[in-house]
Design a protein around this motif. Structure first.
Motif, PDB file in Angstrom:
ATOM      1  N   LEU A   1     -20.513   6.151  -2.356  1.00  0.00           N
ATOM      2  CA  LEU A   1     -20.553   6.811  -1.062  1.00  0.00           C
ATOM      3  C   LEU A   1     -20.311   8.299  -1.213  1.00  0.00           C
ATOM      4  CD1 LEU A   1     -18.416   4.205   0.911  1.00  0.00           C
ATOM      5  CD2 LEU A   1     -20.898   4.331   0.764  1.00  0.00           C
ATOM      6  N   GLY A   2     -20.236   8.768  -2.456  1.00  0.00           N
ATOM      7  CA  GLY A   2     -20.006  10.193  -2.701  1.00  0.00           C
ATOM      8  C   GLY A   2     -18.536  10.527  -2.758  1.00  0.00           C
ATOM      9  N   GLY A   3     -18.209  11.543  -3.528  1.00  0.00           N
ATOM     10  CA  GLY A   3     -16.819  11.994  -3.620  1.00  0.00           C
ATOM     11  C   GLY A   3     -15.922  11.001  -4.318  1.00  0.00           C
ATOM     12  N   GLY A   4     -16.500  10.182  -5.185  1.00  0.00           N
ATOM     13  CA  GLY A   4     -15.692   9.210  -5.909  1.00  0.00           C
ATOM     14  C   GLY A   4     -15.312   8.017  -5.063  1.00  0.00           C
ATOM     15  N   HIS A   5     -15.911   7.871  -3.913  1.00  0.00           N
ATOM     16  CA  HIS A   5     -15.635   6.768  -3.000  1.00  0.00           C
ATOM     17  C   HIS A   5     -16.706   5.687  -3.170  1.00  0.00           C
ATOM     18  CE1 HIS A   5     -13.806   5.799   1.195  1.00  0.00           C
ATOM     19  NE2 HIS A   5     -14.161   4.709   0.573  1.00  0.00           N
TER      20      HIS A   5
ATOM     21  N   LEU B   1       0.817  -1.214   0.000  1.00  0.00           N
ATOM     22  CA  LEU B   1       0.000   0.000   0.000  1.00  0.00           C
ATOM     23  C   LEU B   1       0.848   1.260   0.000  1.00  0.00           C
ATOM     24  CD1 LEU B   1      -3.138  -0.293   2.306  1.00  0.00           C
ATOM     25  CD2 LEU B   1      -3.016   0.587  -0.008  1.00  0.00           C
ATOM     26  N   GLY B   2       1.998   1.206   0.662  1.00  0.00           N
ATOM     27  CA  GLY B   2       2.852   2.386   0.720  1.00  0.00           C
ATOM     28  C   GLY B   2       3.323   2.774  -0.672  1.00  0.00           C
ATOM     29  N   VAL B   3       3.720   1.777  -1.439  1.00  0.00           N
ATOM     30  CA  VAL B   3       4.194   2.021  -2.793  1.00  0.00           C
ATOM     31  C   VAL B   3       3.064   2.570  -3.661  1.00  0.00           C
ATOM     32  CG1 VAL B   3       4.936   0.829  -4.877  1.00  0.00           C
ATOM     33  CG2 VAL B   3       6.060   0.348  -2.699  1.00  0.00           C
ATOM     34  N   VAL B   4       1.894   1.976  -3.531  1.00  0.00           N
ATOM     35  CA  VAL B   4       0.748   2.430  -4.322  1.00  0.00           C
ATOM     36  C   VAL B   4       0.392   3.866  -3.947  1.00  0.00           C
ATOM     37  CG1 VAL B   4      -1.709   2.090  -4.708  1.00  0.00           C
ATOM     38  CG2 VAL B   4      -0.164   0.131  -4.687  1.00  0.00           C
ATOM     39  N   ASP B   5       0.444   4.116  -2.654  1.00  0.00           N
ATOM     40  CA  ASP B   5       0.094   5.436  -2.167  1.00  0.00           C
ATOM     41  C   ASP B   5       1.020   6.503  -2.759  1.00  0.00           C
ATOM     42  OD1 ASP B   5      -1.032   7.457  -0.539  1.00  0.00           O
ATOM     43  OD2 ASP B   5       0.662   7.250   0.834  1.00  0.00           O
ATOM     44  N   TYR B   6       2.291   6.133  -2.976  1.00  0.00           N
ATOM     45  CA  TYR B   6       3.259   7.097  -3.476  1.00  0.00           C
ATOM     46  C   TYR B   6       2.929   7.542  -4.894  1.00  0.00           C
ATOM     47  CZ  TYR B   6       7.804   9.157  -4.629  1.00  0.00           C
ATOM     48  OH  TYR B   6       8.800  10.002  -5.007  1.00  0.00           O
ATOM     49  N   LEU B   7       2.360   6.633  -5.677  1.00  0.00           N
ATOM     50  CA  LEU B   7       2.136   6.938  -7.084  1.00  0.00           C
ATOM     51  C   LEU B   7       0.693   7.249  -7.456  1.00  0.00           C
ATOM     52  CD1 LEU B   7       4.317   4.372  -9.045  1.00  0.00           C
ATOM     53  CD2 LEU B   7       4.646   6.831  -8.904  1.00  0.00           C
ATOM     54  N   ALA B   8      -0.240   6.604  -6.779  1.00  0.00           N
ATOM     55  CA  ALA B   8      -1.598   6.571  -7.312  1.00  0.00           C
ATOM     56  C   ALA B   8      -2.417   7.806  -6.961  1.00  0.00           C
ATOM     57  CB  ALA B   8      -2.313   5.322  -6.797  1.00  0.00           C
ATOM     58  N   ASP B   9      -3.342   8.150  -7.863  1.00  0.00           N
ATOM     59  CA  ASP B   9      -4.325   9.186  -7.584  1.00  0.00           C
ATOM     60  C   ASP B   9      -5.542   8.566  -6.920  1.00  0.00           C
ATOM     61  OD1 ASP B   9      -2.792  11.186  -9.018  1.00  0.00           O
ATOM     62  OD2 ASP B   9      -3.370  10.045 -10.802  1.00  0.00           O
ATOM     63  N   ARG B  10      -5.933   7.428  -7.479  1.00  0.00           N
ATOM     64  CA  ARG B  10      -7.055   6.693  -6.892  1.00  0.00           C
ATOM     65  C   ARG B  10      -6.576   5.273  -6.616  1.00  0.00           C
ATOM     66  NH1 ARG B  10     -11.972   5.927  -9.819  1.00  0.00           N
ATOM     67  NH2 ARG B  10     -10.661   5.550 -11.635  1.00  0.00           N
TER      68      ARG B  10
ATOM     69  N   GLY C   1     -10.991 -11.917  -5.259  1.00  0.00           N
ATOM     70  CA  GLY C   1     -11.572 -11.749  -6.586  1.00  0.00           C
ATOM     71  C   GLY C   1     -12.544 -10.594  -6.708  1.00  0.00           C
ATOM     72  N   ARG C   2     -12.861  -9.972  -5.593  1.00  0.00           N
ATOM     73  CA  ARG C   2     -13.847  -8.881  -5.611  1.00  0.00           C
ATOM     74  C   ARG C   2     -13.136  -7.532  -5.467  1.00  0.00           C
ATOM     75  NH1 ARG C   2     -15.151 -13.388  -3.019  1.00  0.00           N
ATOM     76  NH2 ARG C   2     -17.299 -14.105  -2.939  1.00  0.00           N
ATOM     77  N   LEU C   3     -13.668  -6.537  -6.142  1.00  0.00           N
ATOM     78  CA  LEU C   3     -13.175  -5.189  -5.916  1.00  0.00           C
ATOM     79  C   LEU C   3     -13.992  -4.636  -4.760  1.00  0.00           C
ATOM     80  CD1 LEU C   3     -11.484  -3.094  -8.088  1.00  0.00           C
ATOM     81  CD2 LEU C   3     -13.525  -1.869  -7.467  1.00  0.00           C
ATOM     82  N   VAL C   4     -13.365  -4.456  -3.589  1.00  0.00           N
ATOM     83  CA  VAL C   4     -14.163  -4.144  -2.414  1.00  0.00           C
ATOM     84  C   VAL C   4     -14.285  -2.656  -2.155  1.00  0.00           C
ATOM     85  CG1 VAL C   4     -13.714  -6.357  -1.307  1.00  0.00           C
ATOM     86  CG2 VAL C   4     -12.215  -4.423  -0.843  1.00  0.00           C
ATOM     87  N   GLU C   5     -13.302  -1.899  -2.632  1.00  0.00           N
ATOM     88  CA  GLU C   5     -13.388  -0.462  -2.362  1.00  0.00           C
ATOM     89  C   GLU C   5     -12.538   0.266  -3.379  1.00  0.00           C
ATOM     90  OE1 GLU C   5     -12.783   0.381   1.708  1.00  0.00           O
ATOM     91  OE2 GLU C   5     -13.465   2.450   1.571  1.00  0.00           O
TER      92      GLU C   5
ATOM     93  N   ALA D   1     -11.401   4.469  -4.199  1.00  0.00           N
ATOM     94  CA  ALA D   1     -11.554   5.844  -3.719  1.00  0.00           C
ATOM     95  C   ALA D   1     -10.305   6.645  -4.047  1.00  0.00           C
ATOM     96  CB  ALA D   1     -11.774   5.837  -2.198  1.00  0.00           C
ATOM     97  N   PRO D   2     -10.413   7.974  -4.052  1.00  0.00           N
ATOM     98  CA  PRO D   2      -9.201   8.797  -4.125  1.00  0.00           C
ATOM     99  C   PRO D   2      -8.304   8.445  -2.950  1.00  0.00           C
ATOM    100  CG  PRO D   2     -11.161  10.148  -4.406  1.00  0.00           C
ATOM    101  CD  PRO D   2     -11.639   8.786  -4.028  1.00  0.00           C
ATOM    102  N   ARG D   3      -6.982   8.562  -3.130  1.00  0.00           N
ATOM    103  CA  ARG D   3      -6.084   7.996  -2.123  1.00  0.00           C
ATOM    104  C   ARG D   3      -6.286   8.567  -0.727  1.00  0.00           C
ATOM    105  NH1 ARG D   3      -1.631  11.846  -1.865  1.00  0.00           N
ATOM    106  NH2 ARG D   3      -0.301  10.599  -0.523  1.00  0.00           N
ATOM    107  N   GLU D   4      -6.515   9.889  -0.618  1.00  0.00           N
ATOM    108  CA  GLU D   4      -6.681  10.465   0.724  1.00  0.00           C
ATOM    109  C   GLU D   4      -7.903   9.845   1.396  1.00  0.00           C
ATOM    110  OE1 GLU D   4      -6.916  12.324  -2.014  1.00  0.00           O
ATOM    111  OE2 GLU D   4      -4.921  13.260  -2.168  1.00  0.00           O
ATOM    112  N   ALA D   5      -8.999   9.758   0.631  1.00  0.00           N
ATOM    113  CA  ALA D   5     -10.237   9.232   1.204  1.00  0.00           C
ATOM    114  C   ALA D   5     -10.040   7.789   1.648  1.00  0.00           C
ATOM    115  CB  ALA D   5     -11.366   9.328   0.176  1.00  0.00           C
ATOM    116  N   LEU D   6      -9.289   7.017   0.853  1.00  0.00           N
ATOM    117  CA  LEU D   6      -9.125   5.609   1.193  1.00  0.00           C
ATOM    118  C   LEU D   6      -8.339   5.453   2.492  1.00  0.00           C
ATOM    119  CD1 LEU D   6      -9.684   2.785  -0.331  1.00  0.00           C
ATOM    120  CD2 LEU D   6      -7.199   2.714  -0.350  1.00  0.00           C
ATOM    121  N   PHE D   7      -7.297   6.263   2.654  1.00  0.00           N
ATOM    122  CA  PHE D   7      -6.483   6.108   3.859  1.00  0.00           C
ATOM    123  C   PHE D   7      -7.131   6.732   5.080  1.00  0.00           C
ATOM    124  CE2 PHE D   7      -3.121   5.429   0.671  1.00  0.00           C
ATOM    125  CZ  PHE D   7      -2.768   4.160   1.086  1.00  0.00           C
TER     126      PHE D   7
END
Lengths: 331, 645
Positions: free
Chosen positions: B618-622, B532-541, B548-552, B554-560
């Motif tokens: 959930l609003g806000g792209g989340h 997650l740290g690596v993803v957080d460094y690069l990703a916008d969302r 096998g399921r996409l569970v969530e 969100a934009p990175r700030e909202a997710l963390f």
């Protein structure tokens, strides 16, 4: 496990059925059959009586019937233990090959036993002492064994067996015993005569097996779980036998299935040279003369041997390897 | 003088046909009784070799040239002199009686470190049988007790299982039981969590810490992950090229690193919630050649005039992707119809132009399968993938012939393992030229020029053209892989764990490079990682996958800040941070497999009727996969009722 076994046996029977069709087809492929060549010969000589006999045989074995029907007759006879009639020898196949089959089985069984008994300890020893003097020496001898033509080795060994131990050249027993009842003397003669053919037929298999076991063991000895075992405080001997050998056994065992037919077909030339009363030379001649039931019986005998060998190795593998035993059912 | 283990001036050399390598040079450190000391360093720094040397397990090509390894066994009669392990014969009876009894070892890959042909119970009890000479029955009892202690739900049954029947985490628990069975004074743990998923890693760290507290076992932790070190170690030794760079308590070293190497290591690790403007500082920075980048960008503008669409528009629309594989390898003709396992289940998301979408999940969650469906190297059972280009919609899954070739130009792939992703029989020049040749771009002169430009783009130079991949380090190879992906000027690049095989400082290099390239070339990324740290460094969302399921998503700030799904919460809670003051809250970690949908409470788990929830806005792209909007509470990883597995 029972399902696994049942599946294996069913596959085995299916394989045999397919092989029987193939064998029958291949034997029938060349134009004509044994009888047509015989008839041609007899006609040339002006015989008439024989032609009746031929017609009787043709009728008996349904040679004038369509091929699928002939096949069915042959196969159903096979199942009941009636292997058909050898035209060349003029006797039922079972009678012709009976003794030879027995001797072939003994020869091959002893050869396979020889291969395993020699290669197993030697293979383990050279793997444990790898890259040492003994390893190099034995490996060199092994390659020599692989490279030497069998028939050459056969001739040399026969010469020494005769001059040093007075064992008669050729055959599987002293000529005096041929056709006699089985006595202790006959058995002893058989055992003495077995030594050279067994060594000759088995030597290359042994060398190959040693190399394979050595390579497998060295491979296994570098796996992480060996380091784990060492870190646990186990001694090298225990690591070798309990862990490495256990994994290296798999190819060793699965080879049983390959080894049997290899030994049987490999022994044909040697048998011919050493005039061993085994099935090999007879198979050769029966194929040449299109003695179809004799040849077919031999080929089926080989097939059964192979398939049974495979079954034995499959069962043994399932017994020693939990990945096969359990993995199949759940994974 | 209460040190359990004192290593003084240890010098180890490897003598190979290729030359002599000094793996450890005058290395000295100590391990106090009952404490955890970490040897920290990158791969090749000599840390694992040191661990092996202590137990006399070095391979034959390695030789201890000098130094002492003094072991003071607290169980030995008082006054007995310490044993110098370095001077013991490795096969000697004394050494064997120490190995596995007084000092035990845990290895990196637990599935390979256990014999697949013996039950784990047999392997655990064995140490007890050989060192204590106990009967099989007694060993069985002790093993079962210990299996329960290390967290097996049904220790009786676990005793008779084989390693291949267990997950990596359970195998590591079994390994730990094996190391603990004789109650050793010291356990050497060589990267004990590196091969495990982050949630499982947290469980194993917790287990080791707990066992240490209960039994007073000292742990020599060999690790490259500073997050793991911060969560376990009391003291640490930083090793670089076989030499100790810095030594001290973990608290001191993390708070005030002195040596430039440790400082560099600390700055090279991406941390959660880093400021967007902050850059990782690798040991050696590589910069994108701005000239080369702009030239390529110009080419690109010329070549694709018609695709002048604004960044932020949807580029790929993925809807309801479902993919199953035959679960059973059993294809014999008597076998029952093979069972199907769903690798990807009803996954929907968008990729927008110019964004970096992170895709996170543990191994086996279906993220790679999903990416393969996008590049059309795997077919899907159900679902659609649509590309939206200048208002026109194209069904990606229906493309064929020339249209499919064009699609492959637009989407490129960078693989996880840079060692196997490059053909060892091709020169770097040939590797980079291949995509151009396949698509028949330009003449030979232009292609040669383009290949050089690509190399400059990833910070390599044209002297590398005629060399083969094996002459390059892992990081350089990954850069070659990236250059190859850039060759066709794609719009979307899919990165499948591009840095997980690399050391942290090299990882920082690559991550910075990816950031710069995206900026300079206006690329769109789908970045897949379990970290997650690596993803957080690069990703916008960020999109999170589990089972096998996409569970969530969100934009990175909202997710963390506000993770809603229990799996996301567990994932975030399990990330170890390189800061001893912010250790993981082990008490809050869930004991069971948090990726198992059956363990998710309402409204996230499947209903009683087996019906699965869908993504809920959930609003806000989340979005979260849920039947109803979950209550927002500030807590991360709420204590959920543990479901026995």
């Amino acid at each position: 496990m029972i399902r696994y076994l049942a599946g294996r046996i069913a596959t085995m029977l299916g394989t045999l059925a397919v092989i029987s069709v193939l064998v029958f087809t291949i034997i029938q492929l060349p134009p004509g059959d044994y009888l047509s060549t015989t008839i041609a010969e007899l006609r040339a000589e002006g015989e008439t009586q024989a032609e009746e006999k031929v017609a009787f045989l043709r009728d008996l074995y349904g040679l004038d019937k369509p091929l699928p029907l002939q096949y069915l007759t042959w196969v159903s006879g096979f199942v009941q233990g009636d292997f058909g009639y050898s035209f060349e020898y003029g006797r039922p196949v079972a009678e012709v090959i009976g003794d030879r089959l027995f001797l072939t089985l003994i020869l091959n069984f002893v050869t396979v036993l020889f291969i395993y008994l020699v290669s197993f300890p030697v293979g383990i020893y050279v793997a444990a002492r790898r890259y040492g003097q003994v390893d190099y020496t034995l490996s060199f001898l092994g390659y020599l064994g692989l490279a030497t033509p069998n028939f050459l080795l056969a001739l040399i060994l026969l010469y020494f067996a005769n001059t040093l131990f007075g064992i008669s050249v050729g055959g599987l027993m002293d000529p005096d015993y041929t056709g006699e009842a089985w006595t202790a003397g006959k058995m002893g003669s058989l055992a003495a005569h077995l030594v050279v053919p067994v060594v000759v037929i088995g030597i290359s298999g042994t060398a190959a097996m040693i190399q394979r076991l050595r390579a497998n063991l060295i491979d296994e000895l570098q796996k992480p779980y060996i380091v784990t075992a060492r870190a646990k405080g186990l001694g090298e001997r225990r690591i070798l036998f309990k862990y490495a050998l256990r994994s290296a056994l798999n190819p060793f065992i699965s080879d049983i299935g390959d080894l049997l037919p290899q030994v049987v077909s490999g022994s044909v030339i040697v048998s011919a040279i050493m005039s061993l009363p085994t099935t090999g030379p007879m198979l050769l001649s029966s194929l040449r003369s299109q003695d179809m039931y004799l040849a077919g019986s031999f080929l089926m005998f080989l097939a059964v041997l192979t398939v049974v060998g495979m079954l034995v190795s499959d069962i043994a593998l399932a017994l020693i390897d939990p990945r096969i035993r359990i993995g199949r059912g759940t994974a | 003088m209460s040190d359990l283990l004192t290593v003084e001036g240890l010098t180890i050399e490897f003598r190979t046909p290729a030359g002599t390598v000094r793996a450890a040079n005058e290395l000295s450190f100590r391990v106090p009784a009952g404490r955890t000391v970490a040897i920290v360093g990158e791969s090749g720094s000599g840390k694992s070799v040191t661990g092996l040397a202590i137990l006399g397990l070095l391979p034959k090509v390695a030789a201890v040239l000098g130094g002492r390894i003094l072991f003071r066994d607290p169980a030995a009669p008082s006054g007995a002199p310490p044993i110098d392990l370095a001077s013991l014969k490795r096969d000697s009876h004394v050494f064997r009686s120490i190995r596995g009894d007084r000092i035990a070892m845990i290895f990196q890959d637990p599935t390979a470190a256990l014999s697949p042909l013996h039950t784990i119970g047999d392997q655990i009890g064995e140490a007890l049988r050989i060192h204590r000479g106990v009967e099989a029955g007694e060993a069985r009892g002790a093993s079962i007790e210990l299996l329960g202690e290390v967290g097996f739900a049904d220790p009786e049954r676990a005793f008779d299982t084989y390693s291949f029947e267990l997950s990596g985490g359970l195998c590591q628990r079994a390994m730990i039981a094996m190391a603990m069975i004789c109650r050793p004074a010291l356990i050497i743990a060589d990267e004990p969590t590196t091969a495990l998923d982050v949630t499982v890693q947290a469980e194993i760290m917790q287990l080791l810490n707990r066992l240490q507290a209960e039994h007073g076992t000292a742990i020599l932790l060999i690790a490259h992950d500073l997050g793991v070190v911060a969560n376990m170690a009391h003291e640490m030794v930083v090793v670089h090229h076989g030499e100790a760079m810095e030594r001290g308590t973990a608290a001191d070293l993390f708070a005030d690193p002195r040596h430039p190497y440790l400082k560099a290591l600390l700055h090279a690790v991406p941390r959660l919630g880093m400021n967007r403007a902050e850059r990782l500082k690798p040991l050696r920075e590589i910069r994108v050649d701005p000239a080369a980048a702009s030239r390529t960008a110009r080419d690109r503008a010329k070549g694709s005039m018609q695709t002048s669409v604004a960044a932020g528009d949807v580029f790929l629309k993925v809807r309801g992707i479902t993919k199953s594989f035959a679960a059973s390898q059993d294809r014999r003709w008597l076998a029952a119809a093979p069972q199907r396992a769903l690798a990807v289940r009803d996954v929907s998301f968008d990729i927008r132009r110019g964004e970096c979408l992170g895709l996170v999940g543990e191994s086996g969650c279906g993220k790679t399968t999903l990416s393969k469906i996008l590049v059309r190297s795997e077919a899907t059972d159900v679902g659609t993938v649509e590309m939206i280009d200048a208002g026109a919609t194209t069904d990606v899954l229906a493309l064929s012939g020339e249209a499919l070739r064009q699609w492959r130009r637009r989407v490129q792939y960078v693989f996880q393992n840079p060692y196997s992703a490059l053909n060892p029989r091709m020169t770097v020049g040939a590797i980079l030229d291949e995509p151009l040749a396949i698509h028949g771009l330009g003449d030979e002169r232009w292609r040669r020029h383009r290949v050089k430009e690509l190399l400059h783009l990833v910070g390599l130079d044209s002297t590398h053209l005629n060399r083969y991949p094996h002459g390059f380090s892992g990081g350089q190879r990954q850069r070659i892989g990236i250059a190859r992906a850039l060759a066709l000027e794609p719009e979307l690049i899919i990165f499948d764990e591009p840095v997980s095989a690399l050391d942290v400082s090299v990882q920082a290099q690559i991550l910075n490079l990816l950031r710069d390239l995206r900026e300079a070339l206006g690329l769109t990324y789908l970045f897949i990682s379990h970290n997650l740290g690596v993803v957080d460094y690069l990703a916008d969302r960020i999109a999170v996958m589990a089972a096998g399921r996409l569970v969530e998503i969100a934009p990175r700030e909202a997710l963390f800040c506000k993770p809603r799904h229990p799996y996301t919460q567990a994932l975030i809670a399990a990330i170890p941070e390189p800061d001893p003051d912010r250790r993981l809250d082990f008490a809050r970690l869930r004991r069971d497999r948090s990726s198992d949908p059956a363990s998710w409470p309402w409204p996230f788990g499947p209903s009683d009727g087996g019906e699965e929830p869908h993504l809920l806005d959930l609003g806000g792209g989340h979005y979260a996969r849920s039947f109803a909007a979950p209550a927002v509470d500030g807590r991360v990883a709420p204590a959920l009722a543990a479901v026995p597995s």
